[in-house]
Design an enzyme around this catalytic site. Structure first.
Site, PDB file in Angstrom:
ATOM      1  N   ASP A   1       0.960  -1.020   0.070  1.00 37.01           N
ATOM      2  CA  ASP A   1      -0.016   0.036  -0.069  1.00 37.01           C
ATOM      3  C   ASP A   1       0.817   1.254  -0.087  1.00 37.01           C
ATOM      4  OD1 ASP A   1      -2.296   1.784   0.273  1.00 37.01           O
ATOM      5  OD2 ASP A   1      -2.740   1.043   2.222  1.00 37.01           O
TER       6      ASP A   1
ATOM      7  N   ASP B   1      -2.701   7.266  -3.965  1.00 39.10           N
ATOM      8  CA  ASP B   1      -4.304   7.859  -4.039  1.00 39.10           C
ATOM      9  C   ASP B   1      -4.579   8.667  -2.820  1.00 39.10           C
ATOM     10  OD1 ASP B   1      -4.149   5.442  -2.563  1.00 39.10           O
ATOM     11  OD2 ASP B   1      -6.221   5.224  -2.952  1.00 39.10           O
TER      12      ASP B   1
ATOM     13  N   CYS C   1     -13.858 -22.803  18.965  1.00 45.19           N
ATOM     14  CA  CYS C   1     -12.993 -22.703  17.702  1.00 45.19           C
ATOM     15  C   CYS C   1     -11.984 -24.012  18.175  1.00 45.19           C
ATOM     16  CB  CYS C   1     -12.202 -21.566  17.913  1.00 45.19           C
ATOM     17  SG  CYS C   1     -10.899 -21.532  16.629  1.00 45.19           S
TER      18      CYS C   1
ATOM     19  N   CYS D   1      -9.055 -24.247  16.309  1.00 47.02           N
ATOM     20  CA  CYS D   1      -7.674 -23.858  15.843  1.00 47.02           C
ATOM     21  C   CYS D   1      -6.686 -24.413  16.836  1.00 47.02           C
ATOM     22  CB  CYS D   1      -7.676 -22.482  15.470  1.00 47.02           C
ATOM     23  SG  CYS D   1      -7.181 -21.599  16.873  1.00 47.02           S
TER      24      CYS D   1
ATOM     25  N   CYS E   1      -6.799 -22.678  20.096  1.00 53.19           N
ATOM     26  CA  CYS E   1      -7.868 -22.858  20.940  1.00 53.19           C
ATOM     27  C   CYS E   1      -8.176 -24.362  21.653  1.00 53.19           C
ATOM     28  CB  CYS E   1      -9.128 -22.227  20.311  1.00 53.19           C
ATOM     29  SG  CYS E   1      -9.174 -20.597  19.925  1.00 53.19           S
TER      30      CYS E   1
HETATM   31 ZN   LIG Z   1      -8.999 -20.586  17.746  1.00 57.70          ZN
END
Ligand SMILES: [Zn+2]
Length: 523
Positions: free
Chosen positions: A87, A122, A274, A276, A279
């Site tokens: 960016d 921009d 979750c 993942c 977690c």
């Molecule tokens: Zn998680």
């Protein structure tokens, strides 16, 4: 061509974008990497989280590290060999009003460091601005865009042409049309961050659709600052191919835990919803007790997993032809998102025109929100424009939808046929059915007229839609006789009332048969 579309659903597409660091698949999320303070190292973002690309800020790189990234090369500097987008400092202009670097310098710098995808400097339009100011940002961005093609010296970098205009849609349209004329490989929708922070997803829909309708469709569209995974499905459905998100790390800093449909404060969670790797091995209580820095890293990593998983779900939904269902499910995350999906009504014809007509799966119809989905819009359009009754017969028999599909093979229809033997033998038979309205019997098995499941009982708006479609069909085909099989249990009396009115207008002779009279017949 650097962008090749492989699969489509709604305006969404799974595509392949060729960059000098390799081919990446869209829809693609670029996690924002701040080289100064970064909770998760770029290399891990690629290896452990599977992100094929990331975005960083060329302006910050130049201010902080000057020539070092240019000497080392950006990929080496970041220790990352996926695709790197940069960016330009436009966001800093939005926040601080100005940056002390010229548009030309930032173009040169991105060429020196070797970005794969680069952005001109921009001028973001912002939210609380007058139309006059908005117009200035559009014009200045355009003139900088034109200068790029005189300034750039490399051909292996994909340049992004940002569309500005903010909530002034006439300006967005103008900006998109003008940007489209320049040989950019990618376009981007600028300054939606404030719109999203205010939860004005309906305005975001207007901005994206206005840009989309005025840009060249074969170029990918990037949505700057698409923060939260709960809105990814909506943005992808509208044809945004690329996103960047800093939210995973900004939220982590504030102790916020993302899910695909919302956000929780860590201290308010008793359970992690979750699976993942982070977690599954911890409880919210344990994470709260970690030192602040470790807690932030934990949350940033979990948030990244959630973003990655949602992008994968969206891709699978595109492949399965179920993106509408997925988007509808996410729309229930927040009323503002639901409002935004309702706003698609304004663009239903454009979305219909560009959506695939055959899909690998049927539709699930829950309520009137889905009346604007392309399959429903398309059927009404085709019926109005292309359908002529197959025989020059004088009677139209209108039969209510049956419980099983295809309708003409249902047990109910067999009874109707027995009871109304003489009428049906010499008639155009059509089913009135949700959500498609009027389904001529000869099209009954054509996709998706039998490939859908509808939740019963129908809501008022759906009944009204089918009523309107039925009335229009009578007025269009002007049959001499209409036999209407009335099913008051599933369809209220409004449909009967409206059919009566329509028949009066077309001077058709109406015969009403109550469904109960037929249902009691022996098989
Ligand atoms: Zn998680």
């Amino acid at each position: 061509m650097s962008f090749e579309v492989r699969e489509k659903d709604l305006l969404a597409r799974i595509g392949r974008l060729k960059t000098k660091s390799g081919v990446v698949e869209t829809p693609l999320l670029f996690p924002v990497v701040n080289p100064v303070i970064q909770p998760v190292q770029p290399k891990r973002i690629q290896i452990d989280f599977g992100f094929e690309a990331l975005i960083t800020n060329a302006y910050i790189l130049k201010k902080r590290y000057q020539d070092q990234p240019a000497q080392q090369g950006l990929h080496k500097f970041l220790d990352y060999d996926g695709a790197v987008m940069t960016d330009s400092g436009a966001y800093q202009i939005l926040v601080y009003g100005d940056v002390d670097i010229s548009p030309k310098e930032i173009v040169q710098y991105q060429e020196q460091i070797g970005s794969d995808i680069a952005t001109i400097l921009d001028i973001p339009t912002g939210w609380h601005v007058t139309e006059q100011h908005a117009r200035q940002t559009v014009n200045e961005t355009l003139s900088r865009a034109k200068l790029l093609f005189k300034q750039k010296t490399r051909d292996d970098i994909l340049w992004v042409g940002p569309v500005q205009g903010g909530r002034y849609l006439n300006l967005v349209a103008h900006s998109a049309r003008q940007m489209s004329k320049l040989p950019f490989q990618i376009h981007a929708l600028g300054s939606p961050t404030e719109v999203m922070e205010r939860y004005r997803f309906d305005v975001l829909v207007d901005m994206i659709m206005t840009a989309k309708m005025n840009l060249q469709p074969d170029r990918p569209l990037h949505l700057f600052g698409a923060g939260h995974p709960f809105m990814f499905a909506l943005a992808v459905a509208l044809g945004c191919d690329l996103f960047d998100s800093a939210a995973y790390s900004l939220y982590a800093k504030e102790g916020r835990y993302m899910t695909e449909d919302g956000t929780h404060r860590l201290n308010e969670l008793d359970y992690f919803p979750c699976q993942c790797p982070k977690c599954t091995n911890a409880t919210p209580k344990q994470v709260l007790e970690l030192p602040p820095k470790e807690r932030e890293v934990f949350l940033a990593e979990h948030n990244l997993y959630v973003c990655a998983a949602e992008i994968r779900r969206i891709k699978q939904a595109i492949r399965d032809g179920r993106l509408w269902e997925h988007m509808e499910m996410r729309a229930h995350s927040h009323p503002a998102l639901y409002t935004a999906v309702k706003r698609l009504a304004k663009y239903k014809h454009f979305i219909e025109k560009h959506s695939p007509s055959v899909k690998p799966s049927g539709l699930f119809y829950y309520n009137s929100l889905s009346l604007i989905r392309p399959e429903v819009v398309r059927h009404a359009k085709l019926l109005a424009e292309r359908y002529t009754p197959t025989r020059q017969v004088k009677t139209l028999v209108l039969v209510p939808q049956a419980a099983t599909k295809p309708f003409h093979k249902s047990a109910e229809y067999r009874k109707f046929r027995k009871k109304l033997k003489h009428e049906i033998a010499d008639a155009n038979v059509c089913f009135y059915a949700a959500p498609f309205g009027v389904v001529p019997i000869e099209l009954d098995e054509v996709y998706p007229l039998s490939q859908h499941e509808t939740a019963m009982p129908l809501d008022e708006e759906t009944i009204q839609y089918v009523t309107d479609q039925t009335v229009e069909h009578i007025k269009r085909t002007k049959p001499k006789n209409v036999t209407f099989i009335h099913d008051p249990k599933n369809w209220n009396n409004a449909i009967l009332r409206e059919v009566k009115k329509a028949c009066k207008q077309t001077t058709s002779t109406l015969k009403i048969v109550k469904i109960d009279e037929i249902k009691t017949l022996e098989n």
